[in-house]
Design a protein around this motif. Structure first.
Motif, PDB file in Angstrom:
ATOM      1  N   LYS A 150      -3.092   1.215   3.037  1.00  0.00           N
ATOM      2  CA  LYS A 150      -2.216   0.263   3.729  1.00  0.00           C
ATOM      3  C   LYS A 150      -2.402  -1.073   3.020  1.00  0.00           C
ATOM      4  N   ASN A 151      -1.400  -1.497   2.309  1.00  0.00           N
ATOM      5  CA  ASN A 151      -1.510  -2.726   1.504  1.00  0.00           C
ATOM      6  C   ASN A 151      -2.771  -2.695   0.643  1.00  0.00           C
ATOM      7  N   GLY A 152      -3.014  -1.522   0.051  1.00  0.00           N
ATOM      8  CA  GLY A 152      -4.273  -1.312  -0.663  1.00  0.00           C
ATOM      9  C   GLY A 152      -4.439  -2.149  -1.911  1.00  0.00           C
ATOM     10  N   SER A 153      -3.327  -2.614  -2.497  1.00  0.00           N
ATOM     11  CA  SER A 153      -3.421  -3.400  -3.725  1.00  0.00           C
ATOM     12  C   SER A 153      -3.201  -4.890  -3.493  1.00  0.00           C
ATOM     13  N   GLU A 154      -3.178  -5.301  -2.233  1.00  0.00           N
ATOM     14  CA  GLU A 154      -2.991  -6.717  -1.914  1.00  0.00           C
ATOM     15  C   GLU A 154      -4.326  -7.455  -1.985  1.00  0.00           C
ATOM     16  N   GLN A 155      -4.377  -8.525  -2.754  1.00  0.00           N
ATOM     17  CA  GLN A 155      -5.624  -9.249  -2.987  1.00  0.00           C
ATOM     18  C   GLN A 155      -5.957 -10.138  -1.798  1.00  0.00           C
ATOM     19  N   ARG A 156      -7.212 -10.021  -1.327  1.00  0.00           N
ATOM     20  CA  ARG A 156      -7.667 -10.779  -0.159  1.00  0.00           C
ATOM     21  C   ARG A 156      -9.131 -11.184  -0.327  1.00  0.00           C
ATOM     22  N   PRO A 157      -9.567 -12.244   0.366  1.00  0.00           N
ATOM     23  CA  PRO A 157     -11.008 -12.533   0.440  1.00  0.00           C
ATOM     24  C   PRO A 157     -11.729 -11.357   1.086  1.00  0.00           C
ATOM     25  N   MET A 158     -12.995 -11.133   0.686  1.00  0.00           N
ATOM     26  CA  MET A 158     -13.702  -9.945   1.179  1.00  0.00           C
ATOM     27  C   MET A 158     -15.057 -10.262   1.804  1.00  0.00           C
ATOM     28  N   ALA A 159     -15.383 -11.554   1.942  1.00  0.00           N
ATOM     29  CA  ALA A 159     -16.608 -11.970   2.627  1.00  0.00           C
ATOM     30  C   ALA A 159     -17.837 -11.252   2.060  1.00  0.00           C
TER      31      ALA A 159
END
Length: 386
Positions: free
Chosen positions: A50-59
């Motif tokens: 689910k939106n697996g290639s969307e770049q996000r912060p990962m803490a």
């Protein structure tokens, strides 16, 4: 030449394999996470995204890479001296102090069991010479693993940005990193330890850190994992499970903000149960294949034997998944042909997407026809006639 072609084929396969996703069937519904992935840890095949290639912060899920780079580049019995910068890190902290000295192994338990931010910086400075140097090592490792949408700035996962971007990854990339971590026995040992007691090297202060990864006790076969939270990232989790022949990796990013701390566990269990319930292990492919011969034009031999080192593989499949094998080789080659030269490819497809490939190569040589060879053939025939 052949080695270069093999390398190119390998890179092509990685790109195709990492992008391959299973067919939808009974997929997890209504996940809280804005990005999520379920991966087959053995093959790297993505079973759900689910939106697996969307770049996000990962803490603090960052810290799986921090530990991996440390294990691959440093002696765990080494001595770490705490800097003023490391001691200044915000919560969560071990509260180490400037000038104190610790065994690197002990700090690794602090890093992973209770996710201490000051410990992460102390480790990074020890292993990489500086936080920036360590981040460079992390980014290189990410590239080595095929993580093309990941950028590390900090070793602890605190929200950060610079002129190159923000500290971030994708659910797919984080799963790839965890896949590598699962192959490291020291990583598994540290992240599975219930608690760890240690002191600084002067034995003036002692600490006990306890494993905060609640998922280890939530599902049978839970293997390892790491939580994370920042204001920018939300709640995050990456974890692995092994049950029978199945080895699964689940990632959830941006899985709610306070007061929704438990959403990451609900989503992770949905993903894992989907992998356990909807997929079965099956053998595909062949362990040997007869590719026959390929005709050679203008060669000293009329043909060469073709071969490929194919192999069968076990992988997780759903009902309705379709496998096929495709052999690509020319009808004719033009001399010269060298033994070992790559002349074609055997491709494995799952649902019409490439999941594996094997170079087809010539087993014997066929040099070009030249004057010396022609003269030799004339002499041989003349002798035969006599």
């Amino acid at each position: 030449m052949a080695d270069r072609i093999k390398k190119c084929l390998g890179i092509f396969l990685c790109a195709m394999l990492f992008g391959t996703t299973a067919c939808a069937k009974g997929e997890p519904q209504e996940l809280y996470a804005l990005s999520a992935v379920l991966m087959d840890a053995d093959t790297g095949r993505i079973l759900y995204e689910k939106n697996g290639s969307e770049q996000r912060p990962m803490a603090s899920t960052t810290k799986i890479m921090t530990l991996l780079v440390t294990l691959e580049n440093a002696d765990l019995e080494g001595t770490v001296e705490v800097s003023d910068y490391a001691a200044s890190m915000p919560d969560v902290q071990l509260n180490i102090r400037k000038g104190e000295k610790y065994r690197l192994r002990d700090l690794c338990y602090s890093l992973m069991l209770e996710s201490h931010n000051d410990t992460a910086v102390a480790i990074a400075e020890h292993v990489g010479g500086s936080v920036e140097g360590f981040a460079s090592m992390m980014n290189q490792k990410a590239r080595d693993l095929g993580c093309t949408h990941t950028y590390f700035i900090t070793p602890n996962g605190l929200d950060a940005s610079d002129d190159k971007g923000i500290h971030s990854t994708t659910a797919e990339d984080l799963a790839r990193i965890m896949r590598c971590c699962m192959k490291n026995e020291d990583f598994l040992t540290i992240t599975r330890e219930p608690s760890w007691t240690f002191s600084d090297l002067d034995e003036t202060r002692s600490f006990t850190v306890n494993n905060k990864n609640a998922f280890l006790n939530m599902m049978e076969g839970a293997l390892t994992g790491k939580t994370g939270f920042t204001n920018g990232a939300g709640y995050c989790y990456v974890g692995a499970l092994e049950r029978g022949e199945k080895r699964l990796i689940a990632v959830v990013l941006a899985c709610g903000w306070p007061n929704h701390k438990t959403w990451k566990w609900a989503d992770t269990m949905k993903l894992m149960n989907y992998g356990l319930d909807d997929f079965h292990m099956q053998t595909i492919g062949e362990d040997a294949i007869d590719l026959g011969t390929i005709q050679v034009s203008d060669g000293q031999t009329a043909s060469v034997e073709a071969a490929a080192d194919v192999k069968s593989r076990r992988m997780l499949l759903q009902d309705g998944d379709t496998f096929r094998m495709d052999i690509k080789k020319p009808e004719t080659l033009t001399a010269p042909v060298e033994a070992g030269e790559i002349v074609g490819t055997v491709l494995y497809y799952m649902n019409d997407e490439i999941i594996d490939l094997f170079p087809v190569y010539a087993q014997n040589s066929s040099p070009s026809i030249n004057f010396a060879w022609c003269f030799e053939q004339v002499v041989k025939r003349w002798i035969t006639v006599l």
